[in-house]
Scaffold this active site. Structure first.
Site, PDB file in Angstrom:
ATOM      1  N   LYS A 264      -3.029  -1.770 -12.530  1.00 46.21           N
ATOM      2  CA  LYS A 264      -3.790  -1.879 -11.293  1.00 46.21           C
ATOM      3  C   LYS A 264      -5.047  -1.038 -11.411  1.00 46.21           C
ATOM      4  CE  LYS A 264      -3.294  -1.669  -6.249  1.00 46.21           C
ATOM      5  NZ  LYS A 264      -2.352  -1.473  -5.135  1.00 46.21           N
TER       6      LYS A 264
ATOM      7  N   ASP B 129       4.863   0.383   4.023  1.00 47.29           N
ATOM      8  CA  ASP B 129       4.322  -0.981   3.943  1.00 47.29           C
ATOM      9  C   ASP B 129       5.378  -1.912   3.363  1.00 47.29           C
ATOM     10  OD1 ASP B 129       2.514  -3.031   4.290  1.00 47.29           O
ATOM     11  OD2 ASP B 129       1.433  -2.665   2.425  1.00 47.29           O
TER      12      ASP B 129
ATOM     13  N   VAL C  51      -5.105  -6.542 -10.286  1.00 50.65           N
ATOM     14  CA  VAL C  51      -3.857  -6.266 -10.994  1.00 50.65           C
ATOM     15  C   VAL C  51      -3.761  -7.221 -12.174  1.00 50.65           C
ATOM     16  CG1 VAL C  51      -1.346  -6.123 -10.816  1.00 50.65           C
ATOM     17  CG2 VAL C  51      -2.764  -5.551  -8.838  1.00 50.65           C
TER      18      VAL C  51
ATOM     19  N   GLY D  90      -3.787 -10.917  -9.907  1.00 49.74           N
ATOM     20  CA  GLY D  90      -4.341 -11.079  -8.573  1.00 49.74           C
ATOM     21  C   GLY D  90      -5.437 -10.071  -8.337  1.00 49.74           C
ATOM     22  N   SER D  91      -6.187 -10.275  -7.258  1.00 45.57           N
ATOM     23  CA  SER D  91      -7.275  -9.358  -6.939  1.00 45.57           C
ATOM     24  C   SER D  91      -7.486  -9.331  -5.435  1.00 45.57           C
ATOM     25  CB  SER D  91      -8.572  -9.776  -7.640  1.00 45.57           C
ATOM     26  OG  SER D  91      -8.973 -11.068  -7.232  1.00 45.57           O
TER      27      SER D  91
ATOM     28  N   GLY E 128      -9.702  -6.696  -2.115  1.00 46.21           N
ATOM     29  CA  GLY E 128     -10.790  -5.789  -1.803  1.00 46.21           C
ATOM     30  C   GLY E 128     -10.656  -4.425  -2.443  1.00 46.21           C
ATOM     31  N   PHE E 129      -9.417  -3.998  -2.717  1.00 45.02           N
ATOM     32  CA  PHE E 129      -9.209  -2.666  -3.265  1.00 45.02           C
ATOM     33  C   PHE E 129      -9.058  -2.671  -4.777  1.00 45.02           C
ATOM     34  CE2 PHE E 129      -8.963  -1.352   0.966  1.00 45.02           C
ATOM     35  CZ  PHE E 129      -8.914   0.032   1.027  1.00 45.02           C
ATOM     36  N   GLY E 130      -9.097  -3.832  -5.425  1.00 48.93           N
ATOM     37  CA  GLY E 130      -9.008  -3.834  -6.877  1.00 48.93           C
ATOM     38  C   GLY E 130      -8.332  -5.068  -7.421  1.00 48.93           C
TER      39      GLY E 130
END
EC number: 2.7.11.1
Length: 354
Positions: free
Chosen positions: A101, A209, A88, A81-82, A84-86
């Protein structure tokens, strides 16, 4: 709850910190900031690493082995998956399945991206059956990479609790992952999560979270808490005299004190667990409507997901489950149980089922 009525400005001041408002409307299953591992995986993976491989890490003492990556032992398989922050990826490291990640360097908020990277390492060096372990990490990246850091994590599984709750009928996963959550299974997963929280809190770490999308289910049917990009160390928070640092997370699962911008405590994770347990029990989405209205109502009017369904009212076991959930999402953190007390209550409840 489809709509929340909020009094107009001037009637009473907002109990929410102005910095807590979301920049745009988001689905309750999506984070209020994109530090979490993405929920949606692309169909095809692009080129995974660009440029040359960084130099091989020098030998380190075993206790510091997580602090460097032996790049020659990294074998990427495909993108999971992908966001805005990177991105995996599934990979192998020294022949063992892992998740890798990469945190992007060029993002809309570089500072938040950096905070997310270092927050992921709050659990480095820790081991627990219900926590996804950090295997290795490095700020060294391939020369042409857009990554500011790489984290190699234990591969916790292909399925999240979110998928089990909401995507059961459409999931391509094996039948064992597609059957509905029985009360026994719900309690089993709940104890897995609470055991993980109890360990984290004993190490003075807050997840901040917690939600079904950040709980992986392994092939052995064990829940593992993942994605620590919003986590905080308790001693750091206690040492702050001024306003607390910005905490990301998911607005539907955030405790009232977090929405108000107050300093977090372990009871914030307990609140998030209460929402998660409600989701497992009802298989419904906590809230709908404009996020800022939901946040306001949670703080000012004690809004919570409905406990009026038959699953809670039609039996003594349902009412017992209702009481546990209500205790977890009390308005004041001091009124919520600790992870230790919650573990005891869940075990006692499971014992009554025979």
């Amino acid at each position: 709850v489809s709509h929340v009525t909020v009094p107009s400005e001037g009637v009473m001041p907002s109990p929410l910190s102005l910095c807590r408002y979301l920049p745009r409307e988001l689905s309750p299953s999506v984070d209020s900031r994109s530090c979490s591992i993405p929920l949606v995986a692309p169909r095809k993976a692009g080129k995974l690493f660009l440029g040359t491989t960084p130099p091989r890490a020098p030998g380190l003492p075993r206790r510091l082995a997580w602090f460097s990556i032996d790049w020659e032992q990294v074998c990427l398989m495909h993108r999971l998956g992908s966001g805005g922050f990177g991105s995996v990826y599934k990979a192998t490291y020294h022949g063992v399945p892992v998740a890798i990640k990469q945190v992007n360097k060029c993002t809309e908020d570089l500072r938040a991206s950096q905070r997310s990277f270092w927050a992921e390492l709050n659990i480095a060096g820790l081991r627990h059956d219900n926590i996804v372990r950090v295997v290795a990490a490095s700020t060294r990246t391939p020369e042409d990479s857009n990554s500011l850091g790489t984290i190699i994590m234990e591969f916790g599984g292909n399925v999240t609790l979110h998928q089990v709750i909401y995507d059961a009928t459409r999931s391509p996963e094996p039948l064992s992952c597609r059957k509905q959550l029985s009360l026994g299974k719900c309690l089993k997963y709940s104890l897995d999560v609470v055991n993980g929280l109890l360990f984290l809190h004993s190490q003075s770490i807050l997840h901040l979270d917690l939600k079904p999308a950040n709980i992986l289910i392994s092939e052995q049917d064990v829940c593992k808490i993942s994605d620590f990009g919003c986590s905080q160390k308790l001693q750091v928070l206690r040492g702050r005299q001024a306003s607390p640092p910005h905490i990301g997370g998911t607005y539907t699962h955030q405790a009232p004190e977090i929405l108000k911008g107050e300093i977090a405590t372990p009871k914030a994770d307990i609140y998030s667990f209460g929402i998660t347990l409600w989701q497992m029990t009802t298989r419904e989405v906590p809230y709908s409507g404009e996020p800022q209205y939901v946040q306001y109502a949670v703080v000012a009017y004690n809004l919570r997901p409905s406990l009026a369904g038959a699953v809670f009212t039609a039996s003594l076991t349902g009412k017992a489950l209702q009481n546990i959930i209500q205790s977890c999402w009390e308005a004041r953190g001091l009124q919520r149980p600790s992870a230790e007390l919650l573990q005891r209550d869940l075990k006692a409840f499971r014992g009554t089922l025979g």
